[in-house]
Design an enzyme around this catalytic site. Structure first.
Site, PDB file in Angstrom:
ATOM      1  CB  THR A   8      53.630  46.758   6.685  1.00  0.00           C
ATOM      2  OG1 THR A   8      54.449  45.719   6.251  1.00  0.00           O
ATOM      3  CG2 THR A   8      54.115  48.024   6.071  1.00  0.00           C
ATOM      4  CE  LYS A  40      57.994  45.738   7.579  1.00  0.00           C
ATOM      5  NZ  LYS A  40      57.160  46.036   8.691  1.00  0.00           N
ATOM      6  CB  CYS A 166      49.444  49.765  15.574  1.00  0.00           C
ATOM      7  SG  CYS A 166      49.240  48.283  14.567  1.00  0.00           S
ATOM      8  CB  THR A 169      53.204  49.626  14.182  1.00  0.00           C
ATOM      9  OG1 THR A 169      52.131  49.370  13.272  1.00  0.00           O
ATOM     10  CG2 THR A 169      54.104  50.698  13.613  1.00  0.00           C
TER      11      THR A 169
END
Length: 180
Positions: A8, A40, A166, A169
């Site tokens: 996440t 999420k 990232c 992600t």
């Protein structure tokens, strides 16, 4: 060796009277992407509170349910609900083992709630959690300071930036917003 689920990046903020929260859709197990379009983030308490979660999905859903109960118990008082959730989380033998974090945004306050009993309310009303959280946070701070973008646009651009840096992600971004 147990594989760690990394799943996440969540970013929330209040900007120009609008509260927005967003999250990417990637769920990763070890070095494998298991899912691309996970959602999420949620609207709670008659769509007046936005919540995003990071960490173990089962743990996060447990905490989300507890937080929703606290919001009902305290008539939508977000500050009280997050403090009471953190107290329960820290002192309850079962809850203490949960590995997740919550990002909470209302029209006037933002909070990060952790399993250590931490309730963090940042001065600038910008919060981020998860694997790419600090990348998204840095991007959002600069966008708030140097752009005329809306809250929703800042969340989208900052999460997109995090997805470019990232590896945990992605750019399948979900965003919710509420206005005063």
């Amino acid at each position: 060796m147990k594989e760690k689920v990394k799943s996440t990046t969540i970013l929330g903020l209040i900007h120009k009277g609008v509260a927005a929260i967003g999250g990417d859709g990637q769920v990763t197990l070890g070095n494998t992407v298991m899912k691309h379009n996970s959602v999420k983030i949620r609207k709670l308490y008659n769509d007046q509170v936005l919540v995003g979660f990071a960490g173990s999905a089962a743990d996060a859903f447990t905490l989300l349910g507890r937080f929703e109960e606290k919001l009902e118990q305290y008539s939508g008082n977000v500050s009280r609900a997050v403090v009471e959730l953190a107290k329960d989380w820290r002192t309850d033998k079962y809850l203490r083992r949960l590995e997740a974090m919550l990002a909470v945004v209302s029209v006037d306050k933002t909070f990060v709630v952790s399993g250590n009993g931490d309730v963090i309310e940042p001065d600038d009303n910008i919060i981020a959690i998860g694997s790419g959280g600090m990348y998204a946070l840095a991007a959002a701070k600069m966008l708030v300071k140097y752009s005329n973008l809306s809250a929703e646009e800042i969340v989208k651009e900052a999460l997109t930036t995090a997805s470019e840096i990232c590896i945990y992600t992605n750019n399948k971004i979900n965003i919710e917003k509420i206005e005063k």
